[in-house]
Design an enzyme around this catalytic site. Structure first.
Site, mmCIF file in Angstrom:
data_model
loop_
_atom_site.group_PDB
_atom_site.id
_atom_site.type_symbol
_atom_site.label_atom_id
_atom_site.label_comp_id
_atom_site.label_asym_id
_atom_site.label_seq_id
_atom_site.Cartn_x
_atom_site.Cartn_y
_atom_site.Cartn_z
ATOM 1 N N GLU A 185 2.047 -11.451 5.792
ATOM 2 C CA GLU A 185 1.126 -10.701 6.651
ATOM 3 C C GLU A 185 1.663 -10.870 8.070
ATOM 4 O O GLU A 185 1.541 -11.939 8.668
ATOM 5 C CB GLU A 185 -0.289 -11.268 6.531
ATOM 6 N N GLU A 245 -1.543 0.459 8.044
ATOM 7 C CA GLU A 245 -0.747 -0.643 7.515
ATOM 8 C C GLU A 245 0.386 -0.115 6.643
ATOM 9 O O GLU A 245 1.517 -0.613 6.700
ATOM 10 C CB GLU A 245 -1.626 -1.580 6.694
ATOM 11 N N HIS A 267 3.223 -6.881 4.477
ATOM 12 C CA HIS A 267 1.858 -6.467 4.785
ATOM 13 C C HIS A 267 1.534 -6.730 6.253
ATOM 14 O O HIS A 267 2.318 -7.351 6.981
ATOM 15 C CB HIS A 267 0.854 -7.250 3.926
ATOM 16 N N HIS A 306 0.822 -1.211 0.000
ATOM 17 C CA HIS A 306 0.000 0.000 0.000
ATOM 18 C C HIS A 306 0.859 1.266 0.000
ATOM 19 O O HIS A 306 2.065 1.204 -0.235
ATOM 20 C CB HIS A 306 -0.999 -0.042 1.153
#
Length: 313
Positions: free
Chosen positions: A277, A140, A195, A103
């Site tokens: 993640e 995030e 992430h 992101h």
């Protein structure tokens, strides 16, 4: 957090094992040695994976999710260039690693641009998304860039050439297809997309996402499935050792590994690539870890150790 992970997860209870068992399995089965798509926002858990990995002891409970700790284990200042080399004589000299911070902190200001559909090889999806955040507002995208800077420093110290897909140097994105192209064009020896998940309270732990075998359109992962599984397995095992965190109790059947065919960053890659993640930002106990600078340094170390183990074979 990959954006199409939007289905509410079904929690599973995780067995409690001792650290010694983890180390033994990591060394023998995962070969760890000694030591959302990038623009795809809400996390959809997928149960089961054919790969196996060690299950560590549970993460010690934390009382709350504090604001991000900026007072310790600070990362090095961001380089003005996204591409930087390491020591000429280091053990990873000659290796190229692409780090893909999931992101972008400014994506929320460019919703029109990031909503543009791009080809991910099997279908079309959004260019990128905003990602998730802790309940206290720690994004995030802030987390992923911080961990990526720490990881870059660790790999450079070992001599690797390190490329970031972006380094807070663009207003939004890059789109998921461009993130894949950056790794491909660099002919990277390994790519890791960093992430953090956004799931239900009580869903805890990290998981590594591996590319599935996909052939169709612009996608052909046939040459990267096996090396990516090796890379991901080593990262999972050594992430446990560095952080003390356990594999996800809601994705990957407690293995810490999940295989997916719906992420453009993996489908379009022609070089070994995985996603990690690092935890669930929406769970207070995991959030307390993710907002700790000291823990983020450990997370970067675990990923770096996994990459080094992969190169050492």
């Amino acid at each position: 957090m990959p954006y199409d992970d939007s289905v509410s997860p079904t929690p599973h209870r995780r067995p409690l094992l001792v650290a010694a068992a983890l180390a033994a399995v990591c060394l023998s089965a995962a070969g760890c040695g000694a030591g959302g798509d990038s623009g795809e926002a809400q996390a959809r858990p997928r149960q089961g994976s054919s790969a196996t990995s060690a299950v560590p002891p549970s993460v010690p409970p934390s009382r709350s999710a504090p604001a991000p700790d900026k007072t310790s284990a600070s990362p090095p200042s961001a380089s003005p260039s996204k591409t930087t080399g390491g020591r000429a004589s280091g053990p990873l000299s000659g290796k190229t690693v692409v780090i893909d911070p999931g992101h972008n902190p400014n994506n929320h200001l460019h919703t029109r641009e990031i909503s543009r559909q791009v080809d991910i090889g099997t279908t079309h999806k959004e260019c990128d998304t905003t990602g998730t955040s802790t309940n206290s507002g720690y994004a995030e995208a802030q987390f992923t860039l911080d961990v990526s800077h720490r990881l870059r420093a660790l790999l450079q110290e070992q001599g690797a050439k390190v490329i970031l897909t972006y380094d807070n140097d663009r207003p939004y994105g890059p789109c998921v297809d461009e993130r894949a192209r950056i790794g491909n064009n660099a002919e990277a020896d390994a790519v890791v997309s960093v992430h953090a998940d956004g799931s239900a309270v009580g869903n805890r732990g990290f998981h590594v996402i591996l590319p599935a075998l996909v052939r169709g359109g612009a996608a052909d992962t046939s040459k990267i499935v096996d090396p990516s599984r090796d890379l991901g397995t080593r990262i999972a095992g050594l992430f446990v050792r560095a952080t003390g965190s356990a594999p996800s109790n809601y994705i990957g059947s407690n293995t810490g590994l999940d295989t997916r065919s719906d992420l453009g960053g993996l489908n379009l890659s022609t070089v070994p690539k995985v996603f990690i993640e690092c935890g669930n930002m929406r769970d207070p106990k995991d959030a307390a870890l993710l907002t700790s600078a000291g823990w983020r340094q450990k997370a970067a170390q675990g990923i770096a150790d996994g990459i080094t183990s992969y190169f050492n074979g």
